[in-house]
Design an enzyme around this catalytic site. Structure first.
Site, PDB file in Angstrom:
ATOM      1  N   MET A 176       1.586  -1.233   0.103  1.00 19.68           N
ATOM      2  CA  MET A 176      -0.120   0.185   0.178  1.00 19.68           C
ATOM      3  C   MET A 176       0.753   1.073  -0.207  1.00 19.68           C
ATOM      4  O   MET A 176       1.595   1.027  -0.437  1.00 19.68           O
ATOM      5  CB  MET A 176      -1.247  -0.239   1.401  1.00 19.68           C
ATOM      6  CG  MET A 176      -2.237  -1.048   0.875  1.00 19.68           C
ATOM      7  SD  MET A 176      -2.782  -0.409  -0.236  1.00 19.68           S
ATOM      8  CE  MET A 176      -4.625  -1.104   0.054  1.00 19.68           C
ATOM      9  N   SER A 177       0.439   1.984   0.762  1.00 14.42           N
ATOM     10  CA  SER A 177       1.232   2.800   0.636  1.00 14.42           C
ATOM     11  C   SER A 177       2.306   3.772   0.976  1.00 14.42           C
ATOM     12  O   SER A 177       3.209   4.494   0.966  1.00 14.42           O
ATOM     13  CB  SER A 177       0.004   4.984   1.606  1.00 14.42           C
ATOM     14  OG  SER A 177      -0.744   4.860   0.871  1.00 14.42           O
TER      15      SER A 177
END
Length: 406
Positions: free
Chosen positions: A113-114
């Site tokens: 993800m981020s």
């Protein structure tokens, strides 16, 4: 182009982000979506020192943890309560803990993800050192197409620090938010009209305030940085990231990045990597841009700037919407600082992805998770408190490279 997995046909592009599917989806993104490899070194990499077997031989699971709400817990209890898929603690260059749960193994690539954002910004850092990017220049100098978008006039530094004036909602639970429209554009969700590729989507974004103002967390900023990397280097991001970062830092496994219909990477959250390789990445930042195999990858000034921030980084963060939850915090070059502690940086991703980097104690912690909520108000702060407690227990230790300098 998305495709239905052969191993678990009930998981598709329509439902892979539903809570009951996350633990499987995060380990099998290559079966759900087209992707490009970020290659590790072709020769035998240095990697992390090998443990006889994964586990917690030091008993760190019993370390007390004071949670942000004032309650007392332990490392083991935090891990059990926060949907942990795997975790690791590196102290200096010694792996103290390495545990895997469910289908996770040392060879499994997990969706970051981020946390991907910090990898992308590090590639920007390498290109800046090579003179291919000047962070003070407006983005349209490198990507002329963005001159006709809301990004016109924003500098690479504005975008690195998420301080552009672009209108973009990061509300993951709002089906109409820009972050969900971004998912549709890259093929992570069924399209409901709108842009059909990442670049098409970025060109639709509008400016609503001056660039260079307060901090506002928006995934689109990293997608612009990925586009910048490709424009400045003339190479696809996956190939570039392999050449300047992944293959050089001693990674043992190829990483990979999810691609949209045009073959553009999902830069803001689409990289998948192993637990051990993310510990290597954390150590690279902790040690001022030098990898554990003793190779200089990032310039010391670039990494020091992450930790010290710009002259108005603290003020820009204080004026944003994360200031109340993270008093004294900062955001610099796609790394988080959750308090006024200048020595502890975080790479954070939704559903519980975390790389903890404490350059004072020498502790790097990595945690992969699959929490049901994208942003769990209890799980994220608990994981940060857990690594802080471990760091406090272990104390300072210097990392020493074990291979000859290159």
């Amino acid at each position: 182009m998305s495709r239905i997995t052969t191993r678990q046909s009930r998981v598709t592009v329509d439902n892979w982000q539903e809570p009951g599917n996350l633990q499987w989806s995060f380990l099998h993104m290559d079966e759900l979506f087209e992707n490009a490899a970020i290659r590790a070194a072709s020769t035998d990499p240095a990697g992390l020192p090998q443990r006889a077997a994964p586990g917690d031989s030091l008993g760190l699971g019993g370390v007390p943890v004071r949670l942000p709400d004032g309650l007392d817990s332990t490392v083991g209890q935090v891990l059990a309560a926060t949907s942990t898929d795997a975790w690791m603690v590196l102290h200096g260059n010694e792996v103290l803990v390495e545990e895997y749960f469910g289908e996770m193994t040392p060879d499994t690539r997990h969706l970051l993800m981020s946390v991907s954002k910090s990898i992308v910004s590090s590639v920007v850092g390498v290109l800046a050192a090579q003179g291919k990017i000047d962070t003070a220049r407006p983005i349209e100098h490198y990507v002329p197409e963005l001159g006709a978008s809301g990004y016109r006039g924003a500098t690479a530094r504005d975008i690195l620090d998420m301080r552009s004036g672009i209108k973009f909602s990061e509300d993951y639970l709002d089906a109409g938010s820009e972050v969900r429209k971004l998912d549709e554009a890259v093929g992570w969700a069924p399209r409901n009209g709108g842009a059909g590729t990442l670049k098409e989507f970025l060109l639709t974004l509008e400016q609503v305030r001056e660039h260079g103002g307060h901090f506002e967390y928006r995934s689109c900023e990293t997608d612009v940085l990925g586009w910048l990397c490709e424009a400045a280097s003339g190479e696809p991001f996956a190939k570039l990231a392999s050449e300047v970062l992944w293959s050089r830092m001693g990674a043992r496994h190829d990483a990979y990045i999810s691609l949209d219909a045009a073959g553009t990477g999902m830069f803001d959250g689409g990289i998948c990597a192993t637990l051990g390789d993310m510990a290597l990445f954390g150590a690279l930042i902790r040690d001022g841009g030098v990898s554990l195999n003793n190779e200089r990858i990032l310039e010391p000034g670039w990494v020091e700037d992450i930790f010290t921030g710009g002259p108005d980084s603290a003020a820009a963060f204080a004026a944003g919407n994360h200031a109340e939850a993270m008093p004294g915090g900062r955001y610099r070059s796609q790394f988080w600082f959750l308090s006024d502690d200048p020595d502890t940086a975080y790479c954070l991703g939704i559903h519980g992805q975390m790389v903890y980097i404490n350059r004072k104690s020498g502790v790097v912690g990595v945690k992969f998770s699959s929490t049901a909520l994208p942003v769990d108000p209890a799980a994220g702060p608990a994981a940060a408190a857990m690594f802080e407690a471990i760091s406090g227990r272990l104390g300072p230790k210097e990392a020493r490279p074990w291979s000859s300098a290159r």
